[in-house]
Design an enzyme around this catalytic site. Structure first.
Site, PDB file in Angstrom:
ATOM      1  N   GLU A 158       0.813  -1.274  -0.138  1.00 50.00           N
ATOM      2  CA  GLU A 158       0.105   0.137   0.051  1.00 50.00           C
ATOM      3  C   GLU A 158       0.961   1.011   0.093  1.00 50.00           C
ATOM      4  O   GLU A 158       1.839   1.312   0.911  1.00 50.00           O
ATOM      5  CB  GLU A 158      -0.843   0.202   1.437  1.00 50.00           C
ATOM      6  N   GLU A 209      -2.555  11.749   3.054  1.00 46.49           N
ATOM      7  CA  GLU A 209      -3.050  11.427   4.137  1.00 46.49           C
ATOM      8  C   GLU A 209      -2.899  12.042   5.411  1.00 46.49           C
ATOM      9  O   GLU A 209      -1.656  12.547   5.462  1.00 46.49           O
ATOM     10  CB  GLU A 209      -2.855   9.974   4.245  1.00 46.49           C
TER      11      GLU A 209
END
Length: 343
Positions: free
Chosen positions: A163, A168
């Site tokens: 990932e 974020e």
């Protein structure tokens, strides 16, 4: 997904989110979701003498190229991801001129014990193996207590296929964090030429079964949320090759001309925000799909709630999000385009 709460490295409670984010470990944005376990990979590793355009995602084709995922949030957020029809009926997913809008419900008062605030999560129908991904944002979800937006890439067999969290953060943060999550045994060094950000979490990207991840936090105070928007938006460019993963942030006025012209050349972009090297990237990252979401509370945002100024308003993250719909009017993506190039 296991509940994992980040360890605070500071001995004292930090009430400023700008300071807090320097002491937290990013959690995964969440495993991807493939109906019946299926996914759509491209041909094996892309190779090209130059960067060749593979895909463009924009307002003209977004719904054809992304699946809208009405699923339970893998990160246990106080969020209800709606399907494509609901998203469009509620105005949470729409085109605005040549831009694509994805947002959340910002009018409903909710039961904090209920399913959560309505939001949109999308995943690309196509998966990639090594690529240059350039995302041009007019607006990203604003910095708000309880929020946890992410723009990321993930493989179907998490964490074994990896990932990459490109954009974020949580709450009132204004500093972006790029994080890798893998199976154990990927311990990145800083790539040649260095990075402008600073390492924010674990050495091994596979620590804690992949949940901990290894992150680099941007040193630019305008790289995330409300500050990113006030600075005119911008571009995130991610170069994923066999030898490393690099992430650049450019404010809109500083986007390299070769990106604007469609002929990207990372070699003259300067040091990236994050430069991960020294790992077997071909083994740890495979068949990654692109994902956008906006979650609330949950494993990361909820896990650090008590150490933020937000908890002084309400001791419960879920209760705050349920009772403050007006706080999320700025919680939306406005995307000019996402372009994927072969490498």
């Amino acid at each position: 997904m296991l509940h994992f709460y980040p360890a605070m490295r500071s001995k004292t409670v930090v009430v400023s989110l700008t300071l807090l984010v320097h002491y937290i470990t990013a959690l995964p944005a969440g495993p991807g979701y493939w109906p019946n376990g299926t996914y759509s990979p491209t041909s094996d590793f892309q190779t090209a003498a130059a960067y060749s355009l593979i895909d463009t995602y924009d307002a003209s084709n977004w719904l054809n190229k992304f699946d809208v995922q009405a699923i339970a949030d893998p990160t246990h957020g106080f969020v209800e991801y709606v399907n494509a029809q609901q998203a469009q009926q509620l105005g949470l997913l729409k085109t605005q001129g040549k831009q694509l809008y994805m947002g959340v419900d910002s009018t409903s008062f909710l039961n904090p014990q209920g399913p959560g605030r309505k939001s949109v999560r999308v995943q690309s129908k196509t998966a990639y193996n090594r690529a240059l991904v350039i995302a041009d944002f007019a607006h990203v979800p604003g910095s708000a207590c309880g929020s946890w937006p992410a723009f990321w890439m993930v493989g179907p067999n998490w964490p074994n296929q990896g990932e990459i969290d490109i954009y974020e953060g949580v709450h009132q943060n204004t500093y972006n964090q790029a994080t890798l999550h893998t199976s154990p045994g990927c311990t990145p060094t800083v790539g040649a030429g260095g990075e402008t950000g600073h390492r924010a979490s674990n050495v091994d990207c596979g620590a804690g079964g992949g949940y901990n991840g290894c992150g680099v936090q941007s040193s630019a105070a305008t790289s995330y949320g409300t500050a990113f928007n006030a600075n005119g938006g911008g571009v995130y460019a991610t170069l994923w090759t066999s030898s490393g993963i690099k992430v650049w942030y450019f404010a809109s006025r500083n986007v390299p001309a070769n990106i604007r012209s469609g002929n990207p050349n990372p070699g003259n972009w300067g040091a990236p925000m994050a430069s991960f090297a020294g790992c077997d990237f071909d083994a740890k990252f495979r068949d990654l799909n692109i994902v956008f979401d906006i979650s609330f509370c949950g494993d990361w945002a909820g896990g650090v709630w008590g150490q933020t100024a937000c908890s002084q308003i309400n001791p419960s993250c879920n209760a705050y999000v349920a009772s403050q719909p007006q706080s999320f009017g700025d919680s939306y993506w406005l995307v000019n385009s996402v372009k994927v190039y072969s490498v």
